[in-house]
Design a protein around this motif. Sequence first.
Motif, mmCIF file in Angstrom:
data_model
loop_
_atom_site.group_PDB
_atom_site.id
_atom_site.type_symbol
_atom_site.label_atom_id
_atom_site.label_comp_id
_atom_site.label_asym_id
_atom_site.label_seq_id
_atom_site.Cartn_x
_atom_site.Cartn_y
_atom_site.Cartn_z
ATOM 1 N N TRP A 107 -46.234 -52.768 -32.934
ATOM 2 C CA TRP A 107 -46.444 -53.579 -31.738
ATOM 3 C C TRP A 107 -45.115 -54.057 -31.160
ATOM 4 C CZ3 TRP A 107 -51.060 -52.947 -29.888
ATOM 5 C CH2 TRP A 107 -52.075 -52.574 -30.775
ATOM 6 N N LEU A 108 -44.141 -54.343 -32.007
ATOM 7 C CA LEU A 108 -42.818 -54.701 -31.512
ATOM 8 C C LEU A 108 -42.226 -53.568 -30.682
ATOM 9 C CD1 LEU A 108 -41.432 -56.377 -34.752
ATOM 10 C CD2 LEU A 108 -41.542 -57.515 -32.528
ATOM 11 N N VAL A 109 -42.323 -52.351 -31.207
ATOM 12 C CA VAL A 109 -41.757 -51.198 -30.505
ATOM 13 C C VAL A 109 -42.561 -50.870 -29.252
ATOM 14 C CG1 VAL A 109 -41.311 -48.715 -30.679
ATOM 15 C CG2 VAL A 109 -40.698 -50.226 -32.578
ATOM 16 N N SER A 110 -43.882 -50.871 -29.355
ATOM 17 C CA SER A 110 -44.724 -50.505 -28.214
ATOM 18 C C SER A 110 -44.496 -51.442 -27.030
ATOM 19 C CB SER A 110 -46.199 -50.532 -28.624
ATOM 20 O OG SER A 110 -46.455 -49.605 -29.652
ATOM 21 N N ILE A 111 -44.510 -52.743 -27.305
ATOM 22 C CA ILE A 111 -44.315 -53.712 -26.212
ATOM 23 C C ILE A 111 -42.884 -53.637 -25.700
ATOM 24 C CG2 ILE A 111 -44.312 -56.168 -25.647
ATOM 25 C CD1 ILE A 111 -46.637 -56.453 -27.683
ATOM 26 N N GLY A 112 -41.937 -53.404 -26.600
ATOM 27 C CA GLY A 112 -40.548 -53.256 -26.180
ATOM 28 C C GLY A 112 -40.349 -52.077 -25.241
ATOM 29 N N VAL A 113 -40.992 -50.965 -25.532
ATOM 30 C CA VAL A 113 -40.884 -49.787 -24.663
ATOM 31 C C VAL A 113 -41.433 -50.089 -23.272
ATOM 32 C CG1 VAL A 113 -41.771 -47.448 -24.285
ATOM 33 C CG2 VAL A 113 -40.881 -48.095 -26.530
ATOM 34 N N VAL A 114 -42.568 -50.788 -23.214
ATOM 35 C CA VAL A 114 -43.146 -51.161 -21.919
ATOM 36 C C VAL A 114 -42.184 -52.070 -21.157
ATOM 37 C CG1 VAL A 114 -45.037 -52.387 -20.800
ATOM 38 C CG2 VAL A 114 -45.510 -50.881 -22.729
ATOM 39 N N VAL A 115 -41.558 -53.016 -21.859
ATOM 40 C CA VAL A 115 -40.603 -53.932 -21.219
ATOM 41 C C VAL A 115 -39.438 -53.156 -20.608
ATOM 42 C CG1 VAL A 115 -38.885 -55.722 -21.700
ATOM 43 C CG2 VAL A 115 -41.194 -55.946 -22.615
ATOM 44 N N VAL A 116 -38.892 -52.215 -21.368
ATOM 45 C CA VAL A 116 -37.757 -51.426 -20.868
ATOM 46 C C VAL A 116 -38.175 -50.588 -19.659
ATOM 47 C CG1 VAL A 116 -36.158 -49.556 -21.437
ATOM 48 C CG2 VAL A 116 -36.572 -51.379 -23.079
ATOM 49 N N PHE A 117 -39.363 -49.997 -19.738
ATOM 50 C CA PHE A 117 -39.848 -49.160 -18.631
ATOM 51 C C PHE A 117 -40.008 -49.999 -17.361
ATOM 52 C CE2 PHE A 117 -43.499 -47.585 -16.168
ATOM 53 C CZ PHE A 117 -43.033 -46.324 -15.831
ATOM 54 N N LEU A 118 -40.623 -51.165 -17.483
ATOM 55 C CA LEU A 118 -40.840 -52.007 -16.298
ATOM 56 C C LEU A 118 -39.520 -52.556 -15.750
ATOM 57 C CD1 LEU A 118 -44.049 -53.974 -17.375
ATOM 58 C CD2 LEU A 118 -43.887 -52.049 -15.790
ATOM 59 N N ALA A 119 -38.553 -52.779 -16.642
ATOM 60 C CA ALA A 119 -37.247 -53.285 -16.205
ATOM 61 C C ALA A 119 -36.359 -52.178 -15.666
ATOM 62 C CB ALA A 119 -36.551 -53.990 -17.369
ATOM 63 N N ARG A 120 -36.802 -50.922 -15.809
ATOM 64 C CA ARG A 120 -36.024 -49.750 -15.393
ATOM 65 C C ARG A 120 -34.648 -49.748 -16.048
ATOM 66 N NH1 ARG A 120 -37.487 -49.373 -8.858
ATOM 67 N NH2 ARG A 120 -39.755 -49.242 -9.155
ATOM 68 N N ALA A 121 -34.638 -50.146 -17.295
ATOM 69 C CA ALA A 121 -33.393 -50.156 -18.064
ATOM 70 C C ALA A 121 -33.239 -48.839 -18.811
ATOM 71 C CB ALA A 121 -33.395 -51.324 -19.043
ATOM 72 N N SER A 122 -32.077 -48.628 -19.372
ATOM 73 C CA SER A 122 -31.789 -47.397 -20.102
ATOM 74 C C SER A 122 -32.291 -47.516 -21.535
ATOM 75 C CB SER A 122 -30.282 -47.133 -20.107
ATOM 76 O OG SER A 122 -29.966 -46.093 -21.017
ATOM 77 N N ILE A 123 -33.289 -46.693 -21.875
ATOM 78 C CA ILE A 123 -33.810 -46.723 -23.242
ATOM 79 C C ILE A 123 -32.758 -46.246 -24.223
ATOM 80 C CG2 ILE A 123 -34.779 -44.400 -23.114
ATOM 81 C CD1 ILE A 123 -36.359 -47.403 -24.921
ATOM 82 N N GLY A 124 -31.897 -45.308 -23.781
ATOM 83 C CA GLY A 124 -30.829 -44.825 -24.657
ATOM 84 C C GLY A 124 -29.864 -45.931 -25.032
ATOM 85 N N ARG A 125 -29.504 -46.758 -24.036
ATOM 86 C CA ARG A 125 -28.578 -47.861 -24.323
ATOM 87 C C ARG A 125 -29.224 -48.891 -25.240
ATOM 88 N NH1 ARG A 125 -26.729 -51.514 -19.371
ATOM 89 N NH2 ARG A 125 -28.829 -52.345 -19.753
ATOM 90 N N VAL A 126 -30.521 -49.171 -25.027
ATOM 91 C CA VAL A 126 -31.228 -50.118 -25.893
ATOM 92 C C VAL A 126 -31.273 -49.605 -27.328
ATOM 93 C CG1 VAL A 126 -33.463 -51.168 -26.376
ATOM 94 C CG2 VAL A 126 -32.597 -51.121 -24.033
ATOM 95 N N LEU A 127 -31.542 -48.319 -27.496
ATOM 96 C CA LEU A 127 -31.577 -47.741 -28.845
ATOM 97 C C LEU A 127 -30.209 -47.792 -29.501
ATOM 98 C CD1 LEU A 127 -33.895 -44.654 -28.229
ATOM 99 C CD2 LEU A 127 -34.424 -46.665 -29.624
#
Length: 483
Positions: A314-334
């Motif tokens: 749930w931490l990862v799933s909600i985090g992915v949604v947050v990054v997608f809605l923020a239009r942030a770079s998932i690569g940089r977050v990882l």
Amino acid sequence: MTTTLALLPLFLVLGLLASGRASALAAGLAGLSATLAASAIIVTQQQGAAALVGLFLHETSAGLWLSWHVIAIIAAGMFFHRCQQARGAHANGGILEANPRRLWSVCFLLAPFAESVTGFGVGYIIALAALRRLGLGGMSALLLGLYSQSLVPWGALATGTTVGATLAGLTPNQLGLSSALLQIPIHVLYLALYWRFARDAGFATSLAQKLDDALWTTLLLALVWLFNFYSDVEIAGAAPTALLLAVRFWRDERPDAARLRSALHANAPYVALTLALCATRLVPPLRDFLKPLWAMRPFDNQPAFAPLYAPGFWLVSIGVVVVFLARASIGRVLAETGRGAWRSCAVTLVFVVMAEFYVGSGMATQVAEALRSVAGRDAAASVPLFAAVGGFLTGGGSAANAMLMPMVTALAQAIAVDPAWIAAVQNSVCTNLTMLSPIRVSMGAAILALPVSDAVLYRRAWPLALPPLLAGFAAILVLLARA
């Protein structure tokens, strides 16, 4: 000779950590190496060389499996935090009007909630940001920010308590319940110190406000106990603090519709996470469906891992949604997650594997027998001291419990004192003492840019060690009197 070998890895780790010249990872690697060597000698002497291969395979596998439960939450929690940073929701306002009610909410609810969800000092960072919004800085902010660790037995979704329970032969909920009871006297003393620190920070706390603080603290502790009893230990810190935060916000801020929508938007990921975790643990149909789904349990004495039931999912799933809605770079977050989490993951892995070898080789029993022969039943008084040193030096409940839990539970069995309560003392004292670890205090000083030495910091902060230590010693005295 055998007892000396059994003690060597433990004293090596403590000595390296106390010297200040070795990191927790370096000390753990040295301790693991010493443990492997000592266990090989002891097992060869007692069972023959043929037993070494079986010991190595079983204890390494068991240590890796138990470590995975913690590492999955460490990495997921750090990912969730980085997603929040990418969203920018942490910067949701300017300076607030400072008052004692808001200060209590920050110290006893907001910061412990953040630490319960993410762990590893993230709650401290959020506490310092919130205290700055109240106009606090300097030494007062550092001291009050340490209250982010006041519910740390349930920090990082109770990873330290889970490790400690497994090594003690208990369920996480059993250890959580007894730790919740010990947290009552600890919080009574925490509250008394809080009023003193608040006064020094310029917050005059009236008698009426103290009664209000005491009432809400009682309610918080009661809810922590109830969630340990009726639900899973992972949410026993996060759910009560989140619930009371919402009620306090409604009572103290009296928000209109616009402010309520703004607060919900700013904290939407935390709200979604809390609701998801509570639903999967408190709603029977959902819980009964997810908990056994694809569950893996290779070791009977260790918890199962169900991918869709685990908090990390749930931490990862909600985090992915947050990054997608923020239009942030998932690569940089990882990438940021990897840089922030790898060391804690490695420290956990090393200490847990070390603990498994301590138990499997019989070294924990050897140390316990040595303590019993020297001090008899009074050796139980050493448990709070060992726990305090372990929590202070490692800065984490998982590592401290992994290092010491096998020894203290073996000691309890040797002196015929209830091992479950000894485990609770170990867990409560070591996790609460992490708030004063050099890792936490130096981090706070760096964030606040305090130009003072560590000695000056500890001269002000050391009273925070008294609540867990006094509660731990009192519990030991009660145990010895009843045994």
